[in-house]
Write a protein that holds these residues in place. Sequence first.
Motif, PDB file in Angstrom:
ATOM      1  N   PRO A   1       0.822  -1.205   0.000  1.00 55.40           N
ATOM      2  CA  PRO A   1       0.000   0.000   0.000  1.00 55.40           C
ATOM      3  C   PRO A   1       0.857   1.257   0.000  1.00 55.40           C
ATOM      4  N   ASN A   2       0.274   2.339  -0.534  1.00 49.79           N
ATOM      5  CA  ASN A   2       0.928   3.648  -0.545  1.00 49.79           C
ATOM      6  C   ASN A   2       2.240   3.660  -1.325  1.00 49.79           C
ATOM      7  N   LYS A   3       2.317   2.870  -2.361  1.00 50.73           N
ATOM      8  CA  LYS A   3       3.501   2.892  -3.215  1.00 50.73           C
ATOM      9  C   LYS A   3       3.504   4.170  -4.044  1.00 50.73           C
ATOM     10  N   PRO A   4       4.675   4.693  -4.381  1.00 47.90           N
ATOM     11  CA  PRO A   4       4.736   5.931  -5.173  1.00 47.90           C
ATOM     12  C   PRO A   4       4.309   5.692  -6.610  1.00 47.90           C
ATOM     13  N   TYR A   5       3.906   6.767  -7.265  1.00 48.49           N
ATOM     14  CA  TYR A   5       3.565   6.703  -8.681  1.00 48.49           C
ATOM     15  C   TYR A   5       4.794   7.059  -9.510  1.00 48.49           C
ATOM     16  N   PRO A   6       5.112   6.276 -10.539  1.00 47.42           N
ATOM     17  CA  PRO A   6       6.315   6.534 -11.343  1.00 47.42           C
ATOM     18  C   PRO A   6       6.338   7.919 -11.975  1.00 47.42           C
ATOM     19  N   LEU A   7       5.167   8.444 -12.348  1.00 48.94           N
ATOM     20  CA  LEU A   7       5.117   9.742 -13.027  1.00 48.94           C
ATOM     21  C   LEU A   7       4.610  10.859 -12.114  1.00 48.94           C
ATOM     22  N   ASP A   8       4.692  10.647 -10.815  1.00 48.32           N
ATOM     23  CA  ASP A   8       4.327  11.706  -9.887  1.00 48.32           C
ATOM     24  C   ASP A   8       5.211  12.933 -10.156  1.00 48.32           C
ATOM     25  N   GLY A   9       4.601  14.102 -10.308  1.00 44.20           N
ATOM     26  CA  GLY A   9       5.356  15.323 -10.599  1.00 44.20           C
ATOM     27  C   GLY A   9       5.408  15.669 -12.069  1.00 44.20           C
ATOM     28  N   ILE A  10       4.997  14.736 -12.946  1.00 42.15           N
ATOM     29  CA  ILE A  10       4.943  15.003 -14.385  1.00 42.15           C
ATOM     30  C   ILE A  10       3.566  15.562 -14.723  1.00 42.15           C
ATOM     31  N   ARG A  11       3.540  16.677 -15.440  1.00 45.13           N
ATOM     32  CA  ARG A  11       2.261  17.296 -15.826  1.00 45.13           C
ATOM     33  C   ARG A  11       2.102  17.232 -17.344  1.00 45.13           C
ATOM     34  N   VAL A  12       0.920  16.810 -17.765  1.00 44.93           N
ATOM     35  CA  VAL A  12       0.640  16.594 -19.189  1.00 44.93           C
ATOM     36  C   VAL A  12      -0.479  17.523 -19.633  1.00 44.93           C
ATOM     37  N   LEU A  13      -0.223  18.263 -20.704  1.00 41.24           N
ATOM     38  CA  LEU A  13      -1.231  19.115 -21.333  1.00 41.24           C
ATOM     39  C   LEU A  13      -1.856  18.292 -22.468  1.00 41.24           C
ATOM     40  N   ASP A  14      -3.097  17.903 -22.282  1.00 43.80           N
ATOM     41  CA  ASP A  14      -3.745  16.934 -23.169  1.00 43.80           C
ATOM     42  C   ASP A  14      -4.738  17.642 -24.090  1.00 43.80           C
ATOM     43  N   LEU A  15      -4.362  17.779 -25.369  1.00 42.55           N
ATOM     44  CA  LEU A  15      -5.233  18.401 -26.364  1.00 42.55           C
ATOM     45  C   LEU A  15      -5.795  17.344 -27.310  1.00 42.55           C
ATOM     46  N   THR A  16      -6.078  16.156 -26.789  1.00 43.57           N
ATOM     47  CA  THR A  16      -6.544  15.062 -27.640  1.00 43.57           C
ATOM     48  C   THR A  16      -8.019  14.793 -27.427  1.00 43.57           C
ATOM     49  N   ARG A  17      -8.597  14.116 -28.436  1.00 42.76           N
ATOM     50  CA  ARG A  17     -10.005  13.712 -28.373  1.00 42.76           C
ATOM     51  C   ARG A  17     -10.150  12.319 -28.964  1.00 42.76           C
ATOM     52  N   ILE A  18     -11.302  11.757 -28.815  1.00 46.01           N
ATOM     53  CA  ILE A  18     -11.719  10.463 -29.374  1.00 46.01           C
ATOM     54  C   ILE A  18     -11.048   9.310 -28.623  1.00 46.01           C
ATOM     55  N   VAL A  19     -10.103   8.551 -29.258  1.00 40.61           N
ATOM     56  CA  VAL A  19      -9.599   7.336 -28.602  1.00 40.61           C
ATOM     57  C   VAL A  19      -8.072   7.308 -28.467  1.00 40.61           C
ATOM     58  N   ALA A  20      -7.338   7.359 -29.574  1.00 40.96           N
ATOM     59  CA  ALA A  20      -5.895   7.109 -29.521  1.00 40.96           C
ATOM     60  C   ALA A  20      -5.180   8.032 -28.544  1.00 40.96           C
TER      61      ALA A  20
ATOM     62  N   LEU B   1       0.120  27.491 -19.526  1.00 39.98           N
ATOM     63  CA  LEU B   1       0.064  26.094 -19.080  1.00 39.98           C
ATOM     64  C   LEU B   1       1.261  25.302 -19.594  1.00 39.98           C
ATOM     65  N   ALA B   2       1.659  25.561 -20.847  1.00 43.67           N
ATOM     66  CA  ALA B   2       2.798  24.840 -21.419  1.00 43.67           C
ATOM     67  C   ALA B   2       4.072  25.081 -20.622  1.00 43.67           C
ATOM     68  N   ARG B   3       4.216  26.272 -20.086  1.00 43.37           N
ATOM     69  CA  ARG B   3       5.393  26.575 -19.258  1.00 43.37           C
ATOM     70  C   ARG B   3       5.433  25.704 -17.996  1.00 43.37           C
ATOM     71  N   LYS B   4       4.258  25.259 -17.570  1.00 45.41           N
ATOM     72  CA  LYS B   4       4.156  24.484 -16.333  1.00 45.41           C
ATOM     73  C   LYS B   4       4.080  22.978 -16.591  1.00 45.41           C
ATOM     74  N   CYS B   5       4.144  22.576 -17.869  1.00 47.57           N
ATOM     75  CA  CYS B   5       3.945  21.169 -18.221  1.00 47.57           C
ATOM     76  C   CYS B   5       5.219  20.535 -18.774  1.00 47.57           C
ATOM     77  N   ASP B   6       5.287  19.230 -18.637  1.00 42.95           N
ATOM     78  CA  ASP B   6       6.412  18.441 -19.157  1.00 42.95           C
ATOM     79  C   ASP B   6       6.108  17.858 -20.529  1.00 42.95           C
ATOM     80  N   VAL B   7       4.826  17.606 -20.766  1.00 42.48           N
ATOM     81  CA  VAL B   7       4.407  16.910 -21.991  1.00 42.48           C
ATOM     82  C   VAL B   7       3.180  17.614 -22.545  1.00 42.48           C
ATOM     83  N   LEU B   8       3.117  17.715 -23.879  1.00 36.24           N
ATOM     84  CA  LEU B   8       1.896  18.126 -24.564  1.00 36.24           C
ATOM     85  C   LEU B   8       1.556  17.051 -25.581  1.00 36.24           C
ATOM     86  N   VAL B   9       0.306  16.595 -25.574  1.00 38.40           N
ATOM     87  CA  VAL B   9      -0.153  15.589 -26.539  1.00 38.40           C
ATOM     88  C   VAL B   9      -1.338  16.164 -27.292  1.00 38.40           C
ATOM     89  N   GLU B  10      -1.301  16.081 -28.625  1.00 33.87           N
ATOM     90  CA  GLU B  10      -2.407  16.598 -29.437  1.00 33.87           C
ATOM     91  C   GLU B  10      -2.664  15.669 -30.606  1.00 33.87           C
TER      92      GLU B  10
END
Length: 440
Positions: A42-61, A129-138
């Motif tokens: 229990p209470n194990k850390p998350y591998p991507l804790d601290g990573i912020r993603v700006l998600d500009l995607t829709r639908i499925v992929a 927001l991009a300045r505060k993010c590590d990843v942007l996906v679109e």
Amino acid sequence: MFTIRRFAKLAVVFNNNARQQNLRTKYSSTATTTTITEHTQPNKPYPLDGIRVLDLTRIVAGPYCTMILSDLGADVIKIERPGSGDESRKWGPPFVKNSKDSVYFLANNRNKRSCCIDLKHGADILYDLARKCDVLVENYIPGKLDEYNLGYAHISQVNPAIVYCSITGYGAVGPYAKRPGYDVIAASMGGLLHITGAENGPPSKVGVAVTDLATGLYAHGAIMAALLQRMKTGKGQKIDVNLLSTQVASLINVASNYLNAQKEAKRWGTAHESIVPYEAFKTKNGYLTVGTGSDLQFQALCDYLNIPHIPTDPKFINNAQRVKHRAELISILSDIFIDETSQHWMSLFENAPFPVGPINSIAEVFDDPHIKEIGLVKSLSHPTGGEIKVVGPPVTYSDSSNTARTAPPLLGQHTDEILRDILEYDDAKINDLRTRNIIQ
């Protein structure tokens, strides 16, 4: 006469039970395994804790990719169009109770925060927001975000360390680059529909959007690799992933057959072109899929079916011969499988050394004791729909968490929270943006 027949029947049952026990003893493994689940620590850390993603995607992929990142602890900010949002919110019925959102939307959007921004007039907010993010996906058509000054050239100037992943139908170059892309179209053009369906029937779509899912998985892996490289260089980069290339890459052995042996593919139904037997067989009450990837597994199957002479027949002595004499062998096996129920065969094959399983309905999938035991289905509290259920991550870690934590968000549920907490906008600025319909 009745007594003799009854005695003979009992003798057959006794002999069959004894034979089954001998087979189980012969083929059963004494090895033990330890299953690691998210509950072991229990209470194990998350591998991507601290990573912020700006998600500009829709639908499925795209949403599937960012959901995988969110399960691993990334803070995923889902940017949606004010008023309508992700198109898949409308892909119903069925819809979430007391909500306008489809249950389709639930499948790919857990653990995310929804922030509604008009891309055409809200570029400055996206820059902040991009300045505060590590990843942007679109996943817009190539060039579309450039029209809003939100392409990689603009975003990388704001944040040179950002990993910018574009998911498209056909990639950024080539004659099809500007075409919109959907899973079934890429699956059509990439050969998947040509090789899917009954042997003598028309091409068939796969039951779920596997090209979208594979593309999302490729994108997820590419993003993780780029984040690792950024740790070494401090620099971000642009990643291009597309449906058609993913689908062609996913042809694996079918592609290799054509490229190296000029062998055109065909539809095989549930059968395998290069391995026999490896397909579904009709039983008394359903279908059972059996795979024998080696001569030893085939011999074991024949032992279980009480036809031990079959593997010694020159026509079936090895896989090459079994492929050559496919029709005859499948006919022999089919005549045996049809005489008993799927449950009978699964009981008989309980400790068999070859892969075997029933063709389950979706109801049977989620009623399966193994699926229940591993806790794959998770319950989450939805803002309006009460308890909802999702299929959780299929991957577990010994020392990390990978979980479904929060239900997919309502449209614009977190807009104010994100602008206030991450960008430190005050109420006056937020109200002004809302008054001008730039945010919702």
